[in-house]
Design a protein around this motif. Sequence first.
Motif, PDB file in Angstrom:
ATOM      1  N   ILE A   1       7.140  -5.836  -4.884  1.00  0.00           N
ATOM      2  CA  ILE A   1       6.801  -7.245  -5.055  1.00  0.00           C
ATOM      3  C   ILE A   1       6.091  -7.753  -3.811  1.00  0.00           C
ATOM      4  O   ILE A   1       6.286  -7.233  -2.709  1.00  0.00           O
ATOM      5  N   VAL A   2       5.271  -8.748  -4.039  1.00  0.00           N
ATOM      6  CA  VAL A   2       4.659  -9.492  -2.942  1.00  0.00           C
ATOM      7  C   VAL A   2       5.041 -10.948  -3.160  1.00  0.00           C
ATOM      8  O   VAL A   2       4.691 -11.539  -4.187  1.00  0.00           O
TER       9      VAL A   2
ATOM     10  N   HIS B   1       4.111  -5.350  -8.733  1.00  0.00           N
ATOM     11  CA  HIS B   1       3.438  -4.093  -9.028  1.00  0.00           C
ATOM     12  C   HIS B   1       4.404  -3.270  -9.873  1.00  0.00           C
ATOM     13  O   HIS B   1       5.504  -2.913  -9.417  1.00  0.00           O
ATOM     14  N   SER B   2       3.988  -2.963 -11.092  1.00  0.00           N
ATOM     15  CA  SER B   2       4.944  -2.470 -12.080  1.00  0.00           C
ATOM     16  C   SER B   2       4.266  -1.511 -13.044  1.00  0.00           C
ATOM     17  O   SER B   2       3.045  -1.542 -13.230  1.00  0.00           O
TER      18      SER B   2
ATOM     19  N   ASN C   1       3.082  -0.230  -1.007  1.00  0.00           N
ATOM     20  CA  ASN C   1       4.370   0.463  -1.031  1.00  0.00           C
ATOM     21  C   ASN C   1       4.267   1.827  -0.361  1.00  0.00           C
ATOM     22  O   ASN C   1       3.764   2.778  -0.950  1.00  0.00           O
ATOM     23  N   PRO C   2       4.758   1.938   0.867  1.00  0.00           N
ATOM     24  CA  PRO C   2       4.694   3.221   1.566  1.00  0.00           C
ATOM     25  C   PRO C   2       5.508   4.318   0.894  1.00  0.00           C
ATOM     26  O   PRO C   2       5.327   5.500   1.198  1.00  0.00           O
ATOM     27  N   SER C   3       6.390   3.954  -0.032  1.00  0.00           N
ATOM     28  CA  SER C   3       7.150   4.953  -0.773  1.00  0.00           C
ATOM     29  C   SER C   3       6.335   5.610  -1.874  1.00  0.00           C
ATOM     30  O   SER C   3       6.816   6.546  -2.525  1.00  0.00           O
ATOM     31  N   ALA C   4       5.120   5.105  -2.109  1.00  0.00           N
ATOM     32  CA  ALA C   4       4.268   5.632  -3.183  1.00  0.00           C
ATOM     33  C   ALA C   4       5.006   5.605  -4.513  1.00  0.00           C
ATOM     34  O   ALA C   4       5.144   6.618  -5.205  1.00  0.00           O
TER      35      ALA C   4
ATOM     36  N   LEU D   1       7.670  -5.857  -0.535  1.00  0.00           N
ATOM     37  CA  LEU D   1       8.914  -5.094  -0.541  1.00  0.00           C
ATOM     38  C   LEU D   1       8.944  -4.145  -1.724  1.00  0.00           C
ATOM     39  O   LEU D   1       8.581  -4.516  -2.843  1.00  0.00           O
ATOM     40  N   GLY D   2       9.392  -2.920  -1.479  1.00  0.00           N
ATOM     41  CA  GLY D   2       9.591  -1.942  -2.536  1.00  0.00           C
ATOM     42  C   GLY D   2      11.065  -1.628  -2.697  1.00  0.00           C
ATOM     43  O   GLY D   2      11.916  -2.214  -2.028  1.00  0.00           O
TER      44      GLY D   2
END
Length: 217
Positions: free
Chosen positions: A60-61, A8-9, A52-55, A67-68
């Motif tokens: 990556i998955v 996710h990028s 990503n809970p960090s928003a 993981l963020g």
Amino acid sequence: MGSAVQLHSFFNSSTSYRVRIALALKGVAFDTLPVNIRKGEHRAVDYIANVNPSAAVPAIVDDGFTLGQSIAIIDYLDQVHPEPRLIPLQTHSRARVLEFASLIACDIHPVNNLRVLRYLETELGVTAQQKSDWYRHWIAEGMESVERMLARENSGPWCFGNQPTLADVCLVPQISNALRMGCDLRPYARSLAVYEFAADHPAFVRAAPARQPDFVA
């Protein structure tokens, strides 16, 4: 069939850029899942809950493991794809590389990322010139420290010797963003030399923002 790894990028995110470089250096195939942070897609409820809970980007998955945080991701990649190593194993070398990467990831990047610049503009009402002055001040202060660290090492074409490490993975995107924002980086000759050397490396070329599927000029 897609790749086992999904990234996710956002093309212009320097933290996403770091992870793309690391994946390319390690030869790990991945599928890009664009997240447009300019449009706030990183704040979507489903993204925060499931990715990503960090928003934030990147995330990556990898075969179901999500993981963020770019430094954590690169450390993870070093564990599951150990060659070439980006965070050295030797104690002193590891410490130096992490020291350098932390300077960029913790001191320079956070004060100049998109959410901070938007807050300055929308909540504090700074002018465009003041926002530019803010950005350039923190780049100059940070890059002076970067130059001193590189001078202390006095090593090869990369930040620490003859192979790219996490230090280079962090430095190149930071310089790329600073140049895009019109910063004068001429005083930082050692840093620019690394940046220019990396420009010809296939992994750094593949990871560049302009090469990404969500690139917008």
